[in-house]
Design a protein around this motif. Structure first.
Motif, PDB file in Angstrom:
ATOM      1  N   CYS A   1     -11.958   0.206  -4.371  1.00  0.00           N
ATOM      2  CA  CYS A   1     -12.673   1.471  -4.147  1.00  0.00           C
ATOM      3  C   CYS A   1     -12.709   2.355  -5.388  1.00  0.00           C
TER       4      CYS A   1
ATOM      5  N   TYR B   1     -16.905   2.067   4.327  1.00  0.00           N
ATOM      6  CA  TYR B   1     -16.264   2.656   5.499  1.00  0.00           C
ATOM      7  C   TYR B   1     -16.341   1.720   6.691  1.00  0.00           C
TER       8      TYR B   1
ATOM      9  N   ASP C   1      -7.144   5.974   3.659  1.00  0.00           N
ATOM     10  CA  ASP C   1      -7.925   5.256   4.665  1.00  0.00           C
ATOM     11  C   ASP C   1      -8.046   6.100   5.939  1.00  0.00           C
TER      12      ASP C   1
ATOM     13  N   THR D   1     -13.615  -0.980   6.723  1.00  0.00           N
ATOM     14  CA  THR D   1     -12.225  -0.584   6.995  1.00  0.00           C
ATOM     15  C   THR D   1     -11.890  -0.614   8.475  1.00  0.00           C
TER      16      THR D   1
ATOM     17  N   SER E   1     -10.015   8.095   8.684  1.00  0.00           N
ATOM     18  CA  SER E   1     -11.330   8.141   9.336  1.00  0.00           C
ATOM     19  C   SER E   1     -11.866   9.562   9.394  1.00  0.00           C
TER      20      SER E   1
END
Length: 329
Positions: free
Chosen positions: A142, A286, A210, A289, A212
């Motif tokens: 990333c 996204y 990570d 993940t 959300s």
């Protein structure tokens, strides 16, 4: 004839005291006279240590008067004052050390590391506010996208500054467009720091943890930023943007000013295009993940309920409600 040989003037033998037998015996003997007598005869001293008499080991010692060691009241008070001064100095030193550590903790971010962004000199009165390290915080997969978003933010800040100069040039040739110059100053002051806090730091945190919730927050705010880029590229007059419409409206009257405004319009267009591309890239990462809206809701709930400010506010509201209930009864 013997009578004639004697000395008529000689003293009689019986009258001479030195002719006494005891005296003549002493004078004729080998005894040293008194004036030559040595009371300390020369004897070898090698064996003196062997013949020394040990000191008496009697358990009874002579009484010795000990002087009084009790300090005077003035000396006691002075010693107590010195002790208090030492304790006060020690407390002041510890307080200064605690203040220094607290200041260091305030300069550190949530990760416990010292903030390093913006990179300001140590003598500068304003200290860094954020910690940023791509190689340490961001996963290798990333880092490229995160750095591109960071470069987009810097490119946007540069474009806003050039937009201010273009609006200033626009204002110098036509005083009626002074409102554009004023709004360009406002956009630079407002959008430069807000874009860093509202969409760059959330995506940095999203890649780092990570999260959300951070991803959803970034998508919402960055979509608004894309719309703002498009409006700035269009360049509606009196909106403080040197976009295409404003540039074409002035290029026929003042070519130099119009050229400057067209350059700014191109930069705004590049910002809009890059923002759309990066938004798609972040959304694609996204989705990989396994994040979801339900997970973002859970993170938001946990973050809110574990927040000390929220807990304090909730406790205050509950206390106020309980007091109101008792007073009503």
């Amino acid at each position: 004839m013997s009578g004639f040989d004697s000395n008529p003037f000689a003293e009689p033998a019986s009258d001479n005291p030195f002719n006494d037998p005891s005296v003549t015996q002493v004078t004729s003997s080998n005894v040293e006279p008194v004036d030559q007598f040595n009371p300390f005869p020369a004897h070898p001293t090698d064996n003196l240590a062997a013949h020394t008499t040990p000191a008496s080991t009697s358990p009874y010692q002579p009484a010795v008067l000990q002087p009084s060691t009790e300090p005077s009241p003035q000396a006691t008070a002075a010693a107590a004052q010195v002790n208090l001064l030492k304790q006060q100095e020690e407390l002041e030193r510890k307080a200064a050390e605690l203040d220094r550590r607290e200041q260091e903790l305030q300069n550190r971010g949530p990760s416990g590391k010292e903030n390093n962004w913006p990179p300001l000199p140590k003598s500068f009165p304003i200290k860094p506010c954020f910690y940023q390290d791509f190689s340490e915080d961001i996963p290798p997969a990333c880092q490229r996208v995160c750095k591109m978003i960071y470069y987009l933010w810097m490119f946007n800040c540069m474009t806003l500054f050039l937009n201010l100069l273009a609006c200033l040039a626009y204002f110098t040739v036509d005083p009626a467009y002074g409102v554009d110059f004023g709004l360009s100053i406002l956009w630079l002051i407002l959008f430069a720091p807000c874009s860093f806090v509202c969409w760059y730091r959330p995506v940095y945190k999203a890649f780092k943890t990570d999260s959300s919730f951070s991803f959803f927050f970034f998508f919402f705010v960055f979509f608004c930023q894309v719309v703002i880029f498009i409006i700035q590229a269009v360049g509606i007059p009196k909106w403080g943007n040197s976009g295409w419409i404003a540039a074409f409206s002035i290029i026929g009257k003042h070519t130099a000013v119009g050229a400057i405004m067209m350059i700014v319009a191109i930069l705004f267009t590049i910002c809009a295009v890059l923002s759309i591309v990066l938004l798609k890239m972040v959304h694609r990462m996204y989705r990989r993940t396994g994040a979801s809206f339900q997970k973002a809701q859970q993170e938001f709930s946990q973050g809110v309920f574990t927040n000390k400010s929220f807990q304090t506010a909730a406790a205050g509201v509950a206390s106020s409600a309980a007091q109101g209930t008792f007073q009503g009864n």
